[in-house]
Design an enzyme around this catalytic site. Sequence first.
Site, PDB file in Angstrom:
ATOM      1  N   TYR A 152       1.328   3.851   5.170  1.00 57.98           N
ATOM      2  CA  TYR A 152       0.500   3.076   4.247  1.00 57.98           C
ATOM      3  C   TYR A 152       1.265   2.744   2.962  1.00 57.98           C
ATOM      4  O   TYR A 152       1.220   1.612   2.469  1.00 57.98           O
ATOM      5  CB  TYR A 152      -0.759   3.876   3.935  1.00 57.98           C
ATOM      6  CG  TYR A 152      -1.814   3.166   3.128  1.00 57.98           C
ATOM      7  CD1 TYR A 152      -2.646   2.215   3.718  1.00 57.98           C
ATOM      8  CD2 TYR A 152      -2.016   3.485   1.787  1.00 57.98           C
ATOM      9  CE1 TYR A 152      -3.648   1.593   2.990  1.00 57.98           C
ATOM     10  CE2 TYR A 152      -3.015   2.862   1.044  1.00 57.98           C
ATOM     11  CZ  TYR A 152      -3.830   1.912   1.660  1.00 57.98           C
ATOM     12  OH  TYR A 152      -4.817   1.287   0.922  1.00 57.98           O
ATOM     13  N   LYS A 156       2.135  -1.019   1.734  1.00 57.74           N
ATOM     14  CA  LYS A 156       1.634  -1.529   0.459  1.00 57.74           C
ATOM     15  C   LYS A 156       2.785  -1.914  -0.484  1.00 57.74           C
ATOM     16  O   LYS A 156       2.672  -2.876  -1.258  1.00 57.74           O
ATOM     17  CB  LYS A 156       0.714  -0.500  -0.196  1.00 57.74           C
ATOM     18  CG  LYS A 156      -0.611  -0.310   0.541  1.00 57.74           C
ATOM     19  CD  LYS A 156      -1.375  -1.609   0.721  1.00 57.74           C
ATOM     20  CE  LYS A 156      -2.823  -1.399   1.146  1.00 57.74           C
ATOM     21  NZ  LYS A 156      -3.540  -2.667   1.366  1.00 57.74           N
TER      22      LYS A 156
END
Length: 251
Positions: A152, A156
Amino acid sequence: MTITRTAIVTGAARGIGAAVAKRLASDGMAVAVIDLEESACKPVVAEIDAAGGKAIAVGADVTGESAVENAVTRIAEELGAPTVLVNNAGVIRDNLLFRMTTDDWDTVMNVHLRGAFLMARAAQKHMTEAKFGRIVNLSSTSALGNRGQVNYSAAKAGLQGFTKTLALELGKFGVTANAIAPGFIETEMTAATAERMGVTFEDFKAGAAKQIPVARTGRPDDIAHAVSFFASAEAGFVSGQVLYVSGGPAA
């Protein structure tokens, strides 16, 4: 003369995406509410309709090339050429590196990065033709690093580089690209994290709030407000930026 803009919001059946869709509708935009299942989007569309806005529900997997192309074509036909895109669709598959599976890595990368790429590529042609466009990508404070989120965090962080490059490539066509990096926001995703950790959501929020300078956790409307600014015609001189909406300094 007031121009009615068409906006696309992905991952908009709930949480941040739903709040963004409703806010852009209240700003006077026609909104395409996209999520995996069209039926899941209909309650958000109903709220927008009830408030006097205009919206349609669209079921599409943002990782699928043809699905994205078909969705954007349908949106252009039913609502008008989309000139605002909010890439919000996202998933988490948290685990420590040595426990993380290849599927966990690929799933998160595909939804966040491939999805944003496909959506931006499909929508940009409408924006460049109109000589106006606003792309807003949802990053996260996890882009700065977060234990148990190597996939993640990488996705991002990648979205931030993606955003800055879009700003460089599309600026001459009147298209801006910016990213918003939320901190702790009260959503179903953070509630699920609390459940996975074996604590109540209220205790989880209270613990998080103690670490936040403004002494509270964020709400989806906090992010929707920031998106509204970036999506506005008046924000045309702001591009390639990453705004941390986290209740205090994030780095």
